[in-house]
Design a protein around this motif. Structure first.
Motif, mmCIF file in Angstrom:
data_model
loop_
_atom_site.group_PDB
_atom_site.id
_atom_site.type_symbol
_atom_site.label_atom_id
_atom_site.label_comp_id
_atom_site.label_asym_id
_atom_site.label_seq_id
_atom_site.Cartn_x
_atom_site.Cartn_y
_atom_site.Cartn_z
ATOM 1 N N ALA A 43 -6.059 -24.706 127.351
ATOM 2 C CA ALA A 43 -4.700 -24.711 126.819
ATOM 3 C C ALA A 43 -3.972 -26.034 126.963
ATOM 4 N N GLY A 44 -4.534 -26.971 127.728
ATOM 5 C CA GLY A 44 -3.836 -28.228 127.921
ATOM 6 C C GLY A 44 -2.499 -28.023 128.604
ATOM 7 N N PRO A 45 -1.442 -28.701 128.136
ATOM 8 C CA PRO A 45 -0.137 -28.619 128.813
ATOM 9 C C PRO A 45 0.637 -27.342 128.538
ATOM 10 N N GLY A 46 0.083 -26.432 127.735
ATOM 11 C CA GLY A 46 0.717 -25.138 127.520
ATOM 12 C C GLY A 46 1.804 -25.110 126.471
ATOM 13 N N THR A 47 2.098 -26.242 125.850
ATOM 14 C CA THR A 47 3.169 -26.275 124.858
ATOM 15 C C THR A 47 2.834 -25.407 123.648
ATOM 16 N N LEU A 48 1.563 -25.385 123.251
ATOM 17 C CA LEU A 48 1.167 -24.550 122.122
ATOM 18 C C LEU A 48 0.983 -23.101 122.551
ATOM 19 N N THR A 49 0.545 -22.884 123.788
ATOM 20 C CA THR A 49 0.441 -21.515 124.309
ATOM 21 C C THR A 49 1.789 -20.814 124.230
ATOM 22 N N SER A 50 2.857 -21.563 124.444
ATOM 23 C CA SER A 50 4.197 -20.964 124.407
ATOM 24 C C SER A 50 4.503 -20.357 123.041
ATOM 25 N N LEU A 51 3.873 -20.898 121.982
ATOM 26 C CA LEU A 51 4.077 -20.335 120.649
ATOM 27 C C LEU A 51 3.461 -18.940 120.538
ATOM 28 N N LEU A 52 2.390 -18.716 121.282
ATOM 29 C CA LEU A 52 1.792 -17.379 121.306
ATOM 30 C C LEU A 52 2.729 -16.394 121.991
ATOM 31 N N ALA A 53 3.385 -16.851 123.048
ATOM 32 C CA ALA A 53 4.349 -15.985 123.744
ATOM 33 C C ALA A 53 5.556 -15.680 122.857
ATOM 34 N N GLU A 54 5.972 -16.652 122.064
ATOM 35 C CA GLU A 54 7.087 -16.411 121.141
ATOM 36 C C GLU A 54 6.693 -15.419 120.052
ATOM 37 N N ARG A 55 5.456 -15.515 119.599
ATOM 38 C CA ARG A 55 4.997 -14.623 118.527
ATOM 39 C C ARG A 55 4.825 -13.195 119.032
ATOM 40 N N TRP A 56 4.295 -13.062 120.256
ATOM 41 C CA TRP A 56 4.042 -11.745 120.829
ATOM 42 C C TRP A 56 4.776 -11.643 122.170
ATOM 43 N N PRO A 57 6.089 -11.460 122.153
ATOM 44 C CA PRO A 57 6.883 -11.504 123.393
ATOM 45 C C PRO A 57 6.564 -10.392 124.377
ATOM 46 N N ASP A 58 5.950 -9.314 123.927
ATOM 47 C CA ASP A 58 5.621 -8.214 124.833
ATOM 48 C C ASP A 58 4.230 -8.362 125.442
ATOM 49 N N ALA A 59 3.502 -9.405 125.050
ATOM 50 C CA ALA A 59 2.146 -9.593 125.551
ATOM 51 C C ALA A 59 2.144 -10.370 126.863
ATOM 52 N N GLU A 60 1.082 -10.170 127.629
ATOM 53 C CA GLU A 60 0.803 -10.995 128.809
ATOM 54 C C GLU A 60 0.018 -12.206 128.316
ATOM 55 N N VAL A 61 0.634 -13.378 128.327
ATOM 56 C CA VAL A 61 0.038 -14.590 127.750
ATOM 57 C C VAL A 61 -0.391 -15.530 128.871
ATOM 58 N N THR A 62 -1.659 -15.912 128.860
ATOM 59 C CA THR A 62 -2.226 -16.731 129.922
ATOM 60 C C THR A 62 -2.801 -18.017 129.358
ATOM 61 N N ALA A 63 -2.438 -19.133 129.967
ATOM 62 C CA ALA A 63 -3.008 -20.440 129.640
ATOM 63 C C ALA A 63 -4.054 -20.785 130.691
ATOM 64 N N VAL A 64 -5.256 -21.144 130.242
ATOM 65 C CA VAL A 64 -6.351 -21.498 131.148
ATOM 66 C C VAL A 64 -6.781 -22.924 130.849
ATOM 67 N N ASP A 65 -6.845 -23.762 131.880
ATOM 68 C CA ASP A 65 -7.316 -25.129 131.696
ATOM 69 C C ASP A 65 -7.867 -25.632 133.032
ATOM 70 N N SER A 66 -8.845 -26.530 132.960
ATOM 71 C CA SER A 66 -9.462 -27.047 134.181
ATOM 72 C C SER A 66 -8.735 -28.254 134.755
#
Length: 255
Positions: free
Chosen positions: A41-64
């Motif tokens: 997910a890198g810095p998570g800035t794009l992951t946040s768009l997934l949370a905005e799209r699906w606000p009721d979901a549990e959204v997880t960013a994974v990166d090493s």
């Protein structure tokens, strides 16, 4: 060989890097997913768009990358986990699994896809995007320079990205039982500033090579790399055009 990532350098061209993510995730037709994961997910800035799209979901960013995950942990609406995507396991089946511009760093990542598909819940979606521009001058110049001494002895074991064409991902995911759509797009990014192509690649594909070099050799490498990139990507007066091929695949597991 280990290297570190810079969220600031990566996000310098945030709009250009976001466009493939937006076009990838637009093909995910999940209505109300409960668990959404962004692998690499890198810095998570794009992951946040997934949370905005699906606000009721549990959204997880994974990166090493510790630097990237530290940045992602400051973003509201998502949880961030530091882990290698090659071995990370979800606690429960995943409804939407996204990997955007990450799998190219995994050697032979086709062999990883069965494990990723196995994470999906019935009706779950897998969406992946990888660069497909590794024969472009930006990469060929780096490889040519890295093969020369005195640089070669320091970078021969460095991590380099690679990918396949859309047809290969289509056949692979179909073979794993997914209803799959795959395609390719070449973007013409118009970049501005001093040596913008170097600034682009130094945040992604060239970063491991640059970091592997001792400081004195890095300066010489960078200067020659900049000079050659400037010749390969001239500024027409309207900016520097960077053609960038991207490869996409979106698959859905039957219920």
């Amino acid at each position: 060989m280990t290297h570190s990532w810079s969220p600031e350098q990566y996000l310098r061209y945030e709009d250009e890097r976001a466009r493939p993510f937006l076009e990838l995730t637009a093909r995910i037709h999940a209505d109300a997913p409960r668990r959404v994961v962004d692998l690499g997910a890198g810095p998570g800035t794009l992951t946040s768009l997934l949370a905005e799209r699906w606000p009721d979901a549990e959204v997880t960013a994974v990166d090493s990358s510790p630097e990237m995950i530290e940045r992602a942990r400051g973003i509201a609406g998502i949880s961030a986990v530091r882990a290698d995507l090659r071995c990370w396991e979800p606690s429960a089946p995943v409804d939407v699994l996204v990997s955007n511009a990450a799998l190219q760093w995994v050697d032979d990542h086709l062999t990883l896809l069965p494990r990723l598909v196995g994470m999906l819940a019935p009706g779950g979606w897998l969406a992946m995007q990888v660069p497909g521009n590794f024969e472009e001058p930006s990469h060929r110049i780096r490889r040519d320079l890295a093969a020369q001494e005195p640089f070669a002895q320091h970078v021969r074991d460095v991590t380099v990205p690679s990918s396949h064409d859309a047809a290969t991902y289509l056949r692979t995911l179909q073979g794993l039982g997914l209803e799959t759509d795959a395609w390719e797009t070449t973007y013409l990014h118009v970049l501005h500033g001093e040596d913008p192509v170097f600034e682009w690649v130094s945040g992604t594909g060239a970063r491991p090579t640059l970091q592997a070099l001792p400081a004195d050799l890095r300066a010489a490498f960078e200067q020659e790399y900049r000079d050659r990139l400037r010749t390969a990507y001239p500024d027409s007066g309207h900016g520097v055009v960077l053609p960038f091929r991207r490869v996409f695949a979106v698959g859905r597991r039957p219920r």
